[in-house]
Design a protein around this motif. Structure first.
Motif, short mmCIF file in Angstrom:
data_model
loop_
_atom_site.label_atom_id
_atom_site.label_comp_id
_atom_site.label_asym_id
_atom_site.label_seq_id
_atom_site.Cartn_x
_atom_site.Cartn_y
_atom_site.Cartn_z
N LYS A 189 0.83 -1.21 0.00
CA LYS A 189 0.00 0.00 0.00
C LYS A 189 0.87 1.26 0.00
O LYS A 189 0.61 2.21 -0.74
CB LYS A 189 -0.92 -0.02 1.23
CG LYS A 189 -1.86 1.15 1.30
CD LYS A 189 -2.74 1.04 2.54
CE LYS A 189 -3.65 2.26 2.67
NZ LYS A 189 -4.45 2.21 3.90
N THR A 190 1.91 1.26 0.81
CA THR A 190 2.81 2.41 0.90
C THR A 190 3.55 2.62 -0.42
O THR A 190 3.69 3.75 -0.89
CB THR A 190 3.82 2.21 2.04
OG1 THR A 190 3.11 1.99 3.26
CG2 THR A 190 4.73 3.42 2.19
N LEU B 253 2.57 1.71 -3.44
CA LEU B 253 1.64 2.21 -4.44
C LEU B 253 1.31 3.69 -4.22
O LEU B 253 1.23 4.47 -5.17
CB LEU B 253 0.36 1.37 -4.44
CG LEU B 253 0.52 -0.05 -4.97
CD1 LEU B 253 -0.78 -0.83 -4.80
CD2 LEU B 253 0.94 -0.05 -6.43
N LYS B 254 1.14 4.08 -2.96
CA LYS B 254 0.85 5.48 -2.64
C LYS B 254 2.02 6.38 -3.05
O LYS B 254 1.82 7.42 -3.67
CB LYS B 254 0.57 5.61 -1.14
CG LYS B 254 0.24 7.00 -0.69
CD LYS B 254 0.01 7.04 0.81
CE LYS B 254 -0.12 8.45 1.31
NZ LYS B 254 -0.12 8.51 2.77
N ASN B 255 3.23 5.97 -2.71
CA ASN B 255 4.41 6.76 -3.06
C ASN B 255 4.62 6.82 -4.56
O ASN B 255 5.01 7.86 -5.10
CB ASN B 255 5.65 6.21 -2.36
CG ASN B 255 5.63 6.45 -0.87
OD1 ASN B 255 4.85 7.25 -0.36
ND2 ASN B 255 6.48 5.73 -0.15
N GLY C 158 2.27 6.63 -6.86
CA GLY C 158 1.25 7.55 -7.38
C GLY C 158 1.64 9.00 -7.15
O GLY C 158 1.46 9.84 -8.04
N THR C 159 2.19 9.29 -5.98
CA THR C 159 2.63 10.66 -5.68
C THR C 159 3.74 11.10 -6.63
O THR C 159 3.71 12.22 -7.15
CB THR C 159 3.11 10.75 -4.22
OG1 THR C 159 2.05 10.34 -3.35
CG2 THR C 159 3.54 12.15 -3.86
#
Length: 69
Positions: free
Chosen positions: A29-30, A32-34, A36-37
């Protein structure tokens, strides 16, 4: 001399393995979030560069047209 290098190399690999065990790897999850950012920021910067380039090129074309180049 050669045995000392082999021992040093072995020690280096053991220490590296020991250090890698201490690493706290991020969750999916982390990551994927990073990711995307980073992609969003890259896109925003690309758009800003494109807009700046577009304005500068048009300004130069207008100047050349006015000056009769």
């Amino acid at each position: 001399m050669a045995e000392t290098k082999k021992k040093d190399r072995g020690l280096w690999f053991r220490e590296m393995k020991s250090e890698l065990k201490k690493v706290v790897w991020p969750s999916k999850k982390t990551v994927l979030k990073n990711t995307g950012t980073v992609l969003l920021c890259s896109l925003c910067i690309g758009v800003c560069i494109w807009l700046f380039d577009f304005v500068v090129v048009n300004a130069f074309q207008m100047l050349i047209g006015v000056l009769g180049g």
